[in-house]
Design a protein around this motif. Structure first.
Motif, short mmCIF file in Angstrom:
data_model
loop_
_atom_site.label_atom_id
_atom_site.label_comp_id
_atom_site.label_asym_id
_atom_site.label_seq_id
_atom_site.Cartn_x
_atom_site.Cartn_y
_atom_site.Cartn_z
N VAL A 108 0.86 -1.19 0.00
CA VAL A 108 0.00 0.00 0.00
C VAL A 108 0.89 1.24 0.00
N LYS A 109 0.51 2.22 -0.82
CA LYS A 109 1.26 3.47 -0.93
C LYS A 109 0.31 4.63 -0.66
N ALA A 110 0.77 5.67 0.05
CA ALA A 110 -0.06 6.83 0.34
C ALA A 110 0.79 8.09 0.30
N GLY A 111 0.19 9.18 -0.20
CA GLY A 111 0.89 10.46 -0.29
C GLY A 111 0.76 11.05 -1.67
N ARG A 112 1.82 11.67 -2.13
CA ARG A 112 1.87 12.25 -3.48
C ARG A 112 2.86 11.42 -4.29
N PHE A 113 2.39 10.80 -5.36
CA PHE A 113 3.23 9.87 -6.11
C PHE A 113 2.87 9.93 -7.59
N LEU A 114 3.77 9.38 -8.42
CA LEU A 114 3.59 9.41 -9.87
C LEU A 114 2.70 8.27 -10.32
N SER A 115 1.88 8.53 -11.33
CA SER A 115 1.05 7.50 -11.96
C SER A 115 1.90 6.35 -12.46
N TYR A 116 1.31 5.15 -12.45
CA TYR A 116 1.98 3.98 -13.02
C TYR A 116 1.94 4.01 -14.55
N SER A 117 1.02 4.77 -15.14
CA SER A 117 0.70 4.63 -16.56
C SER A 117 1.79 5.18 -17.48
N GLY A 118 1.79 4.69 -18.73
CA GLY A 118 2.64 5.23 -19.77
C GLY A 118 3.93 4.47 -19.98
N TRP A 119 4.26 4.23 -21.25
CA TRP A 119 5.53 3.58 -21.57
C TRP A 119 6.69 4.53 -21.29
N GLU A 120 6.56 5.80 -21.68
CA GLU A 120 7.65 6.75 -21.48
C GLU A 120 7.56 7.37 -20.08
N THR A 121 8.68 7.42 -19.40
CA THR A 121 8.71 7.88 -18.03
C THR A 121 8.71 9.41 -17.96
N GLU A 122 8.36 9.91 -16.80
CA GLU A 122 8.38 11.35 -16.54
C GLU A 122 9.82 11.87 -16.45
N GLU A 123 10.72 11.06 -15.91
CA GLU A 123 12.10 11.50 -15.69
C GLU A 123 13.01 11.15 -16.86
N PRO A 124 14.02 11.97 -17.15
CA PRO A 124 14.95 11.68 -18.26
C PRO A 124 15.76 10.41 -18.04
N THR A 125 15.95 10.00 -16.78
CA THR A 125 16.73 8.80 -16.50
C THR A 125 16.03 7.53 -16.96
N GLY A 126 14.74 7.59 -17.26
CA GLY A 126 14.01 6.42 -17.73
C GLY A 126 13.69 6.44 -19.20
#
Length: 315
Positions: A108-126
């Protein structure tokens, strides 16, 4: 003379089986027995030649991020991500959440977090190249505030997030929450297929992708559709095809993507397609150089060719 992407598409398909780029990896710094810090520095130079317009160039620091990960024990963990972007001009809280492992398979995760969705990541490292497609705001979830449950098995995984909104971390209305659902299968070590459905009132998005990764080769395909993500009864769809091949310290990526968004009357309000070719070179364990040539076509934004050079330092 500009070469049409349509004439290059057959070349793109032929190259798709022999293209690639390595990802930057970082081990982080052990600040204490339980606290680890990781992060990256992302810098770039970008030159864009716009058809029928002036060329534009920009350079500088794209983003600096530092992430703090704290392990209270085997079950309870917490993470806080801080970032600086030139676009913000200030330090911003990107993520802050806790996770608790109820069992070996369910967390279980709670707080402010990034969506699981999408092939391309939000961060340049991914990312496998410098640029994202640009269609993520229409089809992907974003940073979210709420609660998420994740089941991870050897072959099957599922997640359900109940959040204020799957598309906006600034949304604080919990009276009418949104949600994000994920189903994933990994039938072999080389194949992964994931599907996502996101909804917030009348705003809906569907995202699914499949990837094959064996040795130095990675292939991926993604399809998206959405309703009302651009407001006023809009709808749209989009897709991408990507191939990546890594060899020794170098690699190359080839990607093709296409999308179109229409308003309630059927008029196109945003669209675009592009072929992206992106070689890369790993200078050291902590420095990755990424080079990109991208050819865009759009009825709403015009056509352009872009060259980018990125230096990505990870720690």
């Amino acid at each position: 003379m500009k070469v049409s992407k349509r004439s290059l598409l057959s070349l793109a398909v032929a190259m798709a089986a022999a293209t690639a780029t390595p990802l930057a990896q970082a081990d982080g710094f052990q600040l204490s027995e339980k606290l680890t810090a990781t992060g990256f520095i992302d810098m770039s130079y970008v030159y864009t030649d716009v058809d029928g317009g002036d060329s534009v160039s920009a350079s500088g620091l794209d983003q600096f991020e530092i992430d703090f990960l704290y392990d209270f024990d085997d079950k309870l963990k917490a993470q806080v991500d801080l970032e600086y972007k030139d676009a913000y001009g200030a330090v911003d809280l990107e993520q802050a959440f806790m996770t608790y492992a109820l069992t070996d398979e369910f967390t279980v995760k709670a707080g402010r977090f990034l969506s699981y969705s999408g092939w391309e990541t939000e961060e340049p490292t991914g990312l496998f190249q410098y640029s994202g497609t640009g269609y993520a705001p229409y089809f992907y979830g974003y940073y979210q505030q709420g609660v998420s449950g994740l089941y991870s098995g050897d072959v099957f995984s599922a997640a359900l997030s109940v959040i204020n909104s799957p598309f906006s971390p600034e949304d604080t209305d919990s009276e009418h929450p949104g949600f994000e659902a994920m189903l994933a299968v990994t039938p072999t070590d080389s194949v992964t297929v994931k599907a996502f459905y996101l909804q917030d009132g009348d705003t809906k998005a569907f995202n699914t992708w499949a990837a094959y990764s064996a040795g130095d080769l990675t292939l991926a395909a993604e399809y998206n559709s959405s309703e009302d993500t651009a407001g006023a009864g809009s709808e749209g769809d989009g897709f991408l095809l990507m191939a990546n091949y890594a060899f020794d310290s170098a690699g190359i990526t080839l990607r093709y993507h296409d999308f179109e968004i229409e308003d309630a009357a059927g008029a196109v309000i945003d669209d675009g397609s592009a072929i992206t070719i992106s070689p890369s070179y790993t200078v050291s364990d902590n420095l990755l150089m990424v080079f990109e040539y991208r050819m865009d076509e759009s009825d709403t934004k015009g056509d352009s060719n872009t060259i980018a050079v990125e230096a990505l330092v990870t720690f």
